[in-house]
Design a protein around this motif. Structure first.
Motif, PDB file in Angstrom:
ATOM      1  N   GLU A 197       0.845  -1.187   0.000  1.00  0.00           N
ATOM      2  CA  GLU A 197       0.000   0.000   0.000  1.00  0.00           C
ATOM      3  C   GLU A 197       0.886   1.246   0.000  1.00  0.00           C
ATOM      4  O   GLU A 197       1.859   1.327   0.754  1.00  0.00           O
ATOM      5  CB  GLU A 197      -0.906  -0.005   1.234  1.00  0.00           C
ATOM      6  N   LEU A 198       0.545   2.207  -0.832  1.00  0.00           N
ATOM      7  CA  LEU A 198       1.328   3.435  -0.936  1.00  0.00           C
ATOM      8  C   LEU A 198       0.481   4.601  -0.454  1.00  0.00           C
ATOM      9  O   LEU A 198      -0.428   5.047  -1.160  1.00  0.00           O
ATOM     10  CB  LEU A 198       1.776   3.658  -2.389  1.00  0.00           C
ATOM     11  N   THR A 199       0.774   5.099   0.730  1.00  0.00           N
ATOM     12  CA  THR A 199      -0.019   6.199   1.283  1.00  0.00           C
ATOM     13  C   THR A 199       0.793   7.479   1.455  1.00  0.00           C
ATOM     14  O   THR A 199       0.216   8.554   1.560  1.00  0.00           O
ATOM     15  CB  THR A 199      -0.616   5.811   2.655  1.00  0.00           C
ATOM     16  N   THR A 200       2.117   7.372   1.494  1.00  0.00           N
ATOM     17  CA  THR A 200       2.962   8.554   1.679  1.00  0.00           C
ATOM     18  C   THR A 200       3.943   8.704   0.519  1.00  0.00           C
ATOM     19  O   THR A 200       4.142   7.783  -0.272  1.00  0.00           O
ATOM     20  CB  THR A 200       3.777   8.460   2.986  1.00  0.00           C
ATOM     21  N   VAL A 201       4.539   9.885   0.463  1.00  0.00           N
ATOM     22  CA  VAL A 201       5.578  10.129  -0.537  1.00  0.00           C
ATOM     23  C   VAL A 201       6.713   9.119  -0.370  1.00  0.00           C
ATOM     24  O   VAL A 201       7.235   8.575  -1.351  1.00  0.00           O
ATOM     25  CB  VAL A 201       6.109  11.566  -0.412  1.00  0.00           C
ATOM     26  N   GLY A 202       7.080   8.835   0.876  1.00  0.00           N
ATOM     27  CA  GLY A 202       8.138   7.877   1.130  1.00  0.00           C
ATOM     28  C   GLY A 202       7.803   6.486   0.621  1.00  0.00           C
ATOM     29  O   GLY A 202       8.677   5.766   0.104  1.00  0.00           O
ATOM     30  N   ASP A 203       6.529   6.090   0.751  1.00  0.00           N
ATOM     31  CA  ASP A 203       6.107   4.794   0.226  1.00  0.00           C
ATOM     32  C   ASP A 203       6.336   4.724  -1.283  1.00  0.00           C
ATOM     33  O   ASP A 203       6.836   3.720  -1.813  1.00  0.00           O
ATOM     34  CB  ASP A 203       4.623   4.556   0.508  1.00  0.00           C
ATOM     35  N   VAL A 204       5.964   5.784  -1.977  1.00  0.00           N
ATOM     36  CA  VAL A 204       6.130   5.818  -3.432  1.00  0.00           C
ATOM     37  C   VAL A 204       7.605   5.824  -3.805  1.00  0.00           C
ATOM     38  O   VAL A 204       8.039   5.113  -4.723  1.00  0.00           O
ATOM     39  CB  VAL A 204       5.415   7.036  -4.031  1.00  0.00           C
ATOM     40  N   GLN A 205       8.397   6.608  -3.074  1.00  0.00           N
ATOM     41  CA  GLN A 205       9.828   6.651  -3.355  1.00  0.00           C
ATOM     42  C   GLN A 205      10.469   5.276  -3.183  1.00  0.00           C
ATOM     43  O   GLN A 205      11.256   4.826  -4.030  1.00  0.00           O
ATOM     44  CB  GLN A 205      10.510   7.658  -2.421  1.00  0.00           C
ATOM     45  N   ARG A 206      10.131   4.593  -2.107  1.00  0.00           N
ATOM     46  CA  ARG A 206      10.727   3.270  -1.859  1.00  0.00           C
ATOM     47  C   ARG A 206      10.291   2.258  -2.913  1.00  0.00           C
ATOM     48  O   ARG A 206      11.105   1.460  -3.390  1.00  0.00           O
ATOM     49  CB  ARG A 206      10.348   2.780  -0.458  1.00  0.00           C
ATOM     50  N   ALA A 207       9.012   2.313  -3.287  1.00  0.00           N
ATOM     51  CA  ALA A 207       8.524   1.393  -4.309  1.00  0.00           C
ATOM     52  C   ALA A 207       9.218   1.652  -5.646  1.00  0.00           C
ATOM     53  O   ALA A 207       9.630   0.715  -6.339  1.00  0.00           O
ATOM     54  CB  ALA A 207       7.015   1.536  -4.456  1.00  0.00           C
ATOM     55  N   GLU A 300       1.383  27.639 -13.393  1.00  0.00           N
ATOM     56  CA  GLU A 300       0.456  27.174 -12.356  1.00  0.00           C
ATOM     57  C   GLU A 300       1.019  25.980 -11.585  1.00  0.00           C
ATOM     58  O   GLU A 300       0.410  25.560 -10.601  1.00  0.00           O
ATOM     59  CB  GLU A 300      -0.875  26.771 -12.997  1.00  0.00           C
ATOM     60  N   VAL A 301       2.145  25.440 -12.036  1.00  0.00           N
ATOM     61  CA  VAL A 301       2.698  24.216 -11.450  1.00  0.00           C
ATOM     62  C   VAL A 301       3.874  24.547 -10.538  1.00  0.00           C
ATOM     63  O   VAL A 301       4.808  25.250 -10.930  1.00  0.00           O
ATOM     64  CB  VAL A 301       3.153  23.243 -12.548  1.00  0.00           C
ATOM     65  N   ALA A 302       3.816  24.045  -9.313  1.00  0.00           N
ATOM     66  CA  ALA A 302       4.918  24.193  -8.357  1.00  0.00           C
ATOM     67  C   ALA A 302       5.715  22.894  -8.319  1.00  0.00           C
ATOM     68  O   ALA A 302       5.177  21.807  -8.549  1.00  0.00           O
ATOM     69  CB  ALA A 302       4.374  24.497  -6.968  1.00  0.00           C
ATOM     70  N   VAL A 303       7.002  23.007  -8.027  1.00  0.00           N
ATOM     71  CA  VAL A 303       7.856  21.821  -7.941  1.00  0.00           C
ATOM     72  C   VAL A 303       8.609  21.837  -6.619  1.00  0.00           C
ATOM     73  O   VAL A 303       9.018  22.904  -6.131  1.00  0.00           O
ATOM     74  CB  VAL A 303       8.834  21.747  -9.136  1.00  0.00           C
ATOM     75  N   VAL A 304       8.779  20.662  -6.022  1.00  0.00           N
ATOM     76  CA  VAL A 304       9.516  20.507  -4.769  1.00  0.00           C
ATOM     77  C   VAL A 304      10.571  19.431  -4.989  1.00  0.00           C
ATOM     78  O   VAL A 304      10.256  18.315  -5.424  1.00  0.00           O
ATOM     79  CB  VAL A 304       8.588  20.096  -3.605  1.00  0.00           C
ATOM     80  N   VAL A 305      11.818  19.772  -4.694  1.00  0.00           N
ATOM     81  CA  VAL A 305      12.911  18.817  -4.808  1.00  0.00           C
ATOM     82  C   VAL A 305      13.008  18.015  -3.513  1.00  0.00           C
ATOM     83  O   VAL A 305      12.961  18.579  -2.420  1.00  0.00           O
ATOM     84  CB  VAL A 305      14.249  19.534  -5.096  1.00  0.00           C
ATOM     85  N   ASP A 306      13.129  16.702  -3.625  1.00  0.00           N
ATOM     86  CA  ASP A 306      13.197  15.797  -2.479  1.00  0.00           C
ATOM     87  C   ASP A 306      12.092  16.106  -1.455  1.00  0.00           C
ATOM     88  O   ASP A 306      12.354  16.504  -0.314  1.00  0.00           O
ATOM     89  CB  ASP A 306      14.579  15.865  -1.810  1.00  0.00           C
ATOM     90  N   PRO A 307      10.843  15.925  -1.848  1.00  0.00           N
ATOM     91  CA  PRO A 307       9.727  16.234  -0.944  1.00  0.00           C
ATOM     92  C   PRO A 307       9.774  15.379   0.312  1.00  0.00           C
ATOM     93  O   PRO A 307      10.325  14.266   0.313  1.00  0.00           O
ATOM     94  CB  PRO A 307       8.494  15.911  -1.792  1.00  0.00           C
ATOM     95  N   ASP A 308       9.195  15.894   1.390  1.00  0.00           N
ATOM     96  CA  ASP A 308       9.169  15.214   2.688  1.00  0.00           C
ATOM     97  C   ASP A 308       8.534  13.836   2.538  1.00  0.00           C
ATOM     98  O   ASP A 308       7.382  13.704   2.118  1.00  0.00           O
ATOM     99  CB  ASP A 308       8.376  16.062   3.678  1.00  0.00           C
ATOM    100  N   ALA A 309       9.288  12.823   2.909  1.00  0.00           N
ATOM    101  CA  ALA A 309       8.811  11.441   2.734  1.00  0.00           C
ATOM    102  C   ALA A 309       7.592  11.119   3.592  1.00  0.00           C
ATOM    103  O   ALA A 309       6.820  10.212   3.272  1.00  0.00           O
ATOM    104  CB  ALA A 309       9.943  10.461   3.049  1.00  0.00           C
ATOM    105  N   SER A 310       7.386  11.867   4.677  1.00  0.00           N
ATOM    106  CA  SER A 310       6.267  11.575   5.570  1.00  0.00           C
ATOM    107  C   SER A 310       4.946  12.176   5.084  1.00  0.00           C
ATOM    108  O   SER A 310       3.890  11.863   5.621  1.00  0.00           O
ATOM    109  CB  SER A 310       6.562  12.100   6.972  1.00  0.00           C
ATOM    110  N   THR A 311       4.992  13.016   4.076  1.00  0.00           N
ATOM    111  CA  THR A 311       3.779  13.643   3.555  1.00  0.00           C
ATOM    112  C   THR A 311       2.875  12.582   2.915  1.00  0.00           C
ATOM    113  O   THR A 311       3.337  11.774   2.092  1.00  0.00           O
ATOM    114  CB  THR A 311       4.131  14.703   2.491  1.00  0.00           C
ATOM    115  N   THR A 312       1.599  12.579   3.256  1.00  0.00           N
ATOM    116  CA  THR A 312       0.682  11.642   2.618  1.00  0.00           C
ATOM    117  C   THR A 312       0.339  12.153   1.227  1.00  0.00           C
ATOM    118  O   THR A 312       0.373  13.359   0.976  1.00  0.00           O
ATOM    119  CB  THR A 312      -0.609  11.465   3.441  1.00  0.00           C
TER     120      THR A 312
END
Length: 316
Positions: A197-207, A300-312
């Protein structure tokens, strides 16, 4: 030149409805007809921005010929391969609230000779100036995933980066085969692939990095209304924008991929901004229409480098 392969194209019919009432008579307010299938959508989006691309696809029956005619009328370069079976038709029901219901036909599996002809067409299009080979979409019911593996090998032999946008068994088989420079799943497809299950940014990064560890170059994960996440082995980038009320979500992920491939800036952040801007523009158009230059709004698009892994993902 960006060559796309769509093994299971479709003639996409979309109906606009105020609201879908299951089990009742529903009256549409508008109807739209477009050539469909992920690879075709990528080439159509690129062509709308004058990016050189050619679509390779099998076609058969009246709907297949209608696709060829529509592509020609739109000035989209294509290499159709005639097959015995009838090209499928898909139906989209788009409600005014932004909810989209899609019914996809299974498609007719290709014979061994037809697969050979389709792959020969791909090889013929991979000229020395080819920038990428995009293999995109589903396989017809009963078609062996070997078709995708053989297409990947054609790209690898030609020295052309191979990009994949698929799901389920074809995605799993292609990732296991290797040789891919980029894969573009959405978060649900990635979750199914890695079995988590992928619920956070960190989950997606690890997958995503599981795939990278197995030899995939990079992973571009579309997150629907929550933007997209680009993952490399050591860095990641998220991009998104203000909430939109979509007219149709069909083909938006394909336009997201097209925008990423169209960008000639080596900076991943710049490419991701362009990618998300194309996807956002697509959802504001009916059916599987693709956006043109006037529809794209990167500001209209914002970008974040290395976003916080804990963010859902829901917080993005």
């Amino acid at each position: 030149m960006i060559v796309t392969l769509t093994p299971n194209p479709s003639l996409d019919r979309a109906l606009d409805l105020p609201r879908l009432d299951p089990g009742e008579v529903n009256r549409a307010t508008a109807e739209h007809l477009h050539p469909g299938g992920k690879g075709l959508n990528v080439t159509r989006a690129l062509a709308a921005h004058r990016v050189d691309s050619r679509a390779v696809l099998p076609v058969g029956g009246p709907d297949g010929m209608r696709i060829v005619d529509l592509l020609a009328a739109q000035g989209v370069a294509a290499h159709p391969v005639r097959v015995a079976g009838d090209t499928r038709s898909n139906l989209t029901l788009a409600e005014s609230t932004g909810r989209t219901t899609k019914v996809n036909s299974p498609g007719v599996a290709l014979s061994a000779a037809e697969v050979d002809a389709l792959l020969a067409a791909v090889e013929a299009e991979l000229l020395p100036d080819a920038r990428a080979l995009v293999i995109a979409g589903s396989l017809p019911t009963g078609q062996a995933p070997e078709l995708i593996a053989r297409a990947i090998e054609i790209g690898v032999r030609a020295g052309v980066p191979v990009v994949l946008d698929s799901s389920g068994a074809p995605l799993a088989a292609a990732v296991a085969h290797g040789g891919l420079a980029l894969v573009k799943p959405n978060d649900e497809e990635l979750a199914e692939l890695v079995g988590a299950e992928l619920t956070t940014v960190g989950d997606v990064q690890r997958a995503a990095r599981q795939l990278i560890a197995d030899g995939i170059g990079a992973v571009l994960v579309s997150l629907g209304s929550h933007g997209a996440l680009l993952v490399h082995a050591d860095r990641s980038w998220w991009a998104g924008g203000p909430a939109l009320v979509p007219l149709s979500t069909v083909g938006a992920g394909d336009c997201t991929l097209a925008g990423f491939l169209a960008a000639d800036d080596p900076d991943p952040a710049v490419r991701l901004i362009r990618s998300v801007a194309w996807g956002r523009a697509a959802v504001l158009l009916p059916g599987s229409a693709v956006p043109g230059p006037a529809d794209i709004h990167p500001a209209e698009v914002a970008v974040v480098v290395d976003p916080d892994a804990s963010t859902t993902l829901k917080e993005l």
